[in-house]
Design an enzyme around this catalytic site. Structure first.
Site, PDB file in Angstrom:
ATOM      1  N   ASP A 177      23.305  -7.214-100.396  1.00 20.24           N
ATOM      2  CA  ASP A 177      23.574  -6.259-101.103  1.00 20.24           C
ATOM      3  C   ASP A 177      25.205  -5.774-101.646  1.00 20.24           C
ATOM      4  O   ASP A 177      25.230  -5.486-102.757  1.00 20.24           O
ATOM      5  CB  ASP A 177      22.940  -4.699-100.788  1.00 20.24           C
ATOM      6  CG  ASP A 177      21.373  -4.893-100.480  1.00 20.24           C
ATOM      7  OD1 ASP A 177      20.894  -5.197-101.218  1.00 20.24           O
ATOM      8  OD2 ASP A 177      20.910  -4.440 -99.321  1.00 20.24           O
ATOM      9  N   ARG A 229      28.136 -17.852 -97.029  1.00 21.58           N
ATOM     10  CA  ARG A 229      28.076 -17.451 -95.415  1.00 21.58           C
ATOM     11  C   ARG A 229      27.386 -16.181 -95.567  1.00 21.58           C
ATOM     12  O   ARG A 229      27.310 -15.492 -94.424  1.00 21.58           O
ATOM     13  CB  ARG A 229      29.436 -17.216 -95.267  1.00 21.58           C
ATOM     14  CG  ARG A 229      30.329 -18.269 -95.364  1.00 21.58           C
ATOM     15  CD  ARG A 229      30.226 -19.334 -94.127  1.00 21.58           C
ATOM     16  NE  ARG A 229      30.609 -18.368 -92.546  1.00 21.58           N
ATOM     17  CZ  ARG A 229      31.947 -18.199 -92.364  1.00 21.58           C
ATOM     18  NH1 ARG A 229      32.737 -18.825 -92.903  1.00 21.58           N
ATOM     19  NH2 ARG A 229      32.058 -17.561 -91.330  1.00 21.58           N
ATOM     20  N   GLY A 240      26.782  -0.806 -98.328  1.00 18.62           N
ATOM     21  CA  GLY A 240      26.998  -1.846 -97.184  1.00 18.62           C
ATOM     22  C   GLY A 240      28.459  -2.002 -97.000  1.00 18.62           C
ATOM     23  O   GLY A 240      28.864  -2.580 -96.188  1.00 18.62           O
TER      24      GLY A 240
END
Length: 487
Positions: free
Chosen positions: A181, A124, A445
């Site tokens: 990341d 995904r 992130g």
């Protein structure tokens, strides 16, 4: 952040065939297969058919012809442990690792040929096409390069972290992470949570970009000397690096939170504007990297400021003295000792630089050159071993100037804007104390709560597939010994 994956308990062998898992198996055990070269007990090295062509060439915006475009799947007859695909009739025995010199001046290894890798893929990630991209762009090049693989699809957040905690790492020459990341963040922290973390973190890693944030892959592409590219071109370049097998040591950022949490970062810690854009643009992830452009515009329209205190240890003030604080001498947490840090409740050492409490627009600690595949945030060059880039923007900057900075960042020209509110300094450690509870942290992130945090870089601490050829200058004195050779 690592994207959520559709629930599945599914793996794939080196022939590209799905391995039936049946029922609801334990995902951590879904890495074995009768055709898995790492699981077989025979070491005969039976040959299999090989896709035609070479190992591929790096992409640029002006070179889109990918070598080895035939997407033929490897035949499933090979069950031997070292039966990576070779030319028909020409069995190749597993070669010993070839020692060369690494950029830090110590021994560096190449991955062996043939090579066995475990691929952790988030289906995904980004635009949701990671598996399709693996089939069309990665698999043909791996076939040509004698790289056999085992493919595992992640099912949920922190699934990869759970898998590598218990995986038998000796079965693999490298762990390949295909997503954004955030998935690499999961893998590294999972390795550092193992009882054998000192050995586990030496397992070579490879980043194949398939997320919306591909900063680490873009940095590796830059270090290899390739032109800045995105999407499939960047994926192809990183796959070529894997096929060429060269390894290089990378810095690791150790973060300590006031709550007692310890986290390891492979890329960055952001607070303020950048973190807001990263986290708040999650709803637009189907746009791919365009989500960050949309998020930037929306955040500029409602620009925020954040009050806090920042302190840091500049590279030029690094000393070999090790703090003697009992709180840091206790080995109640595994991982490397943060020799430059004192407990968060104590003042920073006198040789640190303290930025007075004030309002910030953003603070960014960055280990690598890129913040995204088209965000060349650190054009000043590769960080020295044990150092990182620290940027901060003080309140008072206009929306127009901030937009100009981010637009110029695509080509690494933002430092030429002469913005008086933008400060850059190379550091080895920092402390950030938010004062109003507003904002959020984004670590590689990943969303984290806003609380006092401090971090220190550990030089050359883990190994990654890389095409970097220029030495990474060490700091003097060296903070910690360089890593042993990769496993």
């Amino acid at each position: 952040m690592p994207e959520h994956a559709a629930p599945c308990a599914w793996s794939e062998d080196l022939a590209g065939r799905p391995s039936p898992q049946g029922g609801a198996p334990d995902p951590a055990s879904a890495v074995s297969s009768s055709s898995d070269p790492a699981a077989g007990g025979n070491d005969a090295g039976a040959p299999t058919a090989r896709a035609p062509g070479g190992e591929g060439e790096p992409h640029s915006r002006h070179h889109d012809a990918r070598l080895g475009s035939a997407d033929k799947e490897l035949k499933a007859g090979a069950t031997a442990e070292s039966s990576a695909p070779t030319a028909l009739g020409s069995p190749r025995q597993r070669e010993p690792r070839v020692k060369v010199m690494d950029p830090a001046g110590g021994p560096r290894n190449l991955l062996p040929r043939p090579c066995r890798v475990l691929v952790l893929l988030n289906p995904r990630g980004g635009k949701g096409k990671a598996l399709q991209l693996f089939r069309s762009h990665v698999q043909p090049l791996l076939a040509q390069a004698d790289v056999s693989y085992r493919l595992m699809l992640t099912e949920r957040r922190n699934h990869a972290r759970e898998l590598v905690r218990t995986e038998e790492l000796a079965r693999w020459d490298a762990l390949v992470v295909m997503s954004g990341d955030g998935l690499m963040h999961e893998v590294v922290n999972g390795l550092m949570e193992r009882p054998d973390w000192e050995t586990a973190i030496r397992k070579p890693l490879c980043s194949l970009p398939a997320g919306s944030g591909n900063a680490l892959a873009a940095s590796l592409n830059h270090y290899a000397g390739y032109e800045q590219v995105t999407n499939e071109d960047l994926l192809n370049n990183c796959t070529v690096l894997l096929c060429r097998r060269r390894l290089a040591p990378m810095n690791l950022l150790s973060l300590q939170m006031v709550s007692g949490l310890r986290v390891f970062s492979v890329l960055s810690l952001a607070w303020g504007f950048i973190a807001d854009v990263d986290i708040e643009s999650e709803k637009f992830r189907r746009l791919g990297e365009m989500r960050f452009t949309v998020g930037t515009i929306l955040r500029l329209a409602a620009l925020r400021v954040y009050r806090g205190r920042l302190a840091y240890l500049p590279v030029e003030r690094v000393v070999s003295k090790v703090p003697t604080s009992p709180a840091l001498d206790r080995q109640d947490q595994q991982g490397p000792v943060d020799t430059h840090l004192v407990p968060l409740e104590e003042p920073v050492p006198a040789h640190w630089t303290v930025v007075p409490e004030q309002d910030f627009v953003l603070v960014l600690a960055l280990l690598h050159s890129h913040l995204g595949s088209e965000m060349f945030a650190a054009p000043m060059g590769h960080s020295a071993a044990g150092a990182m880039h620290l940027f901060y923007v003080r309140a008072g900057v206009s929306r127009a100037m901030l937009l100009r900075l981010f637009l110029a960042m695509e080509k690494g020209r933002h430092m030429e804007c002469d913005c008086p509110y933008l400060v850059y300094v190379p550091v080895v450690a920092f402390r950030l104390e938010p004062k109003d509870g507003k904002g959020m942290f984004a670590v590689d992130g990943e969303l984290m709560v806003s609380e006092a945090v401090q971090g220190q870089v550990h030089p050359n601490y883990f190994w990654m597939v890389s095409g970097r050829v220029e030495p990474s200058p060490p700091l003097e004195p060296q903070q910690t010994p360089p890593p042993e050779g990769p496993l």
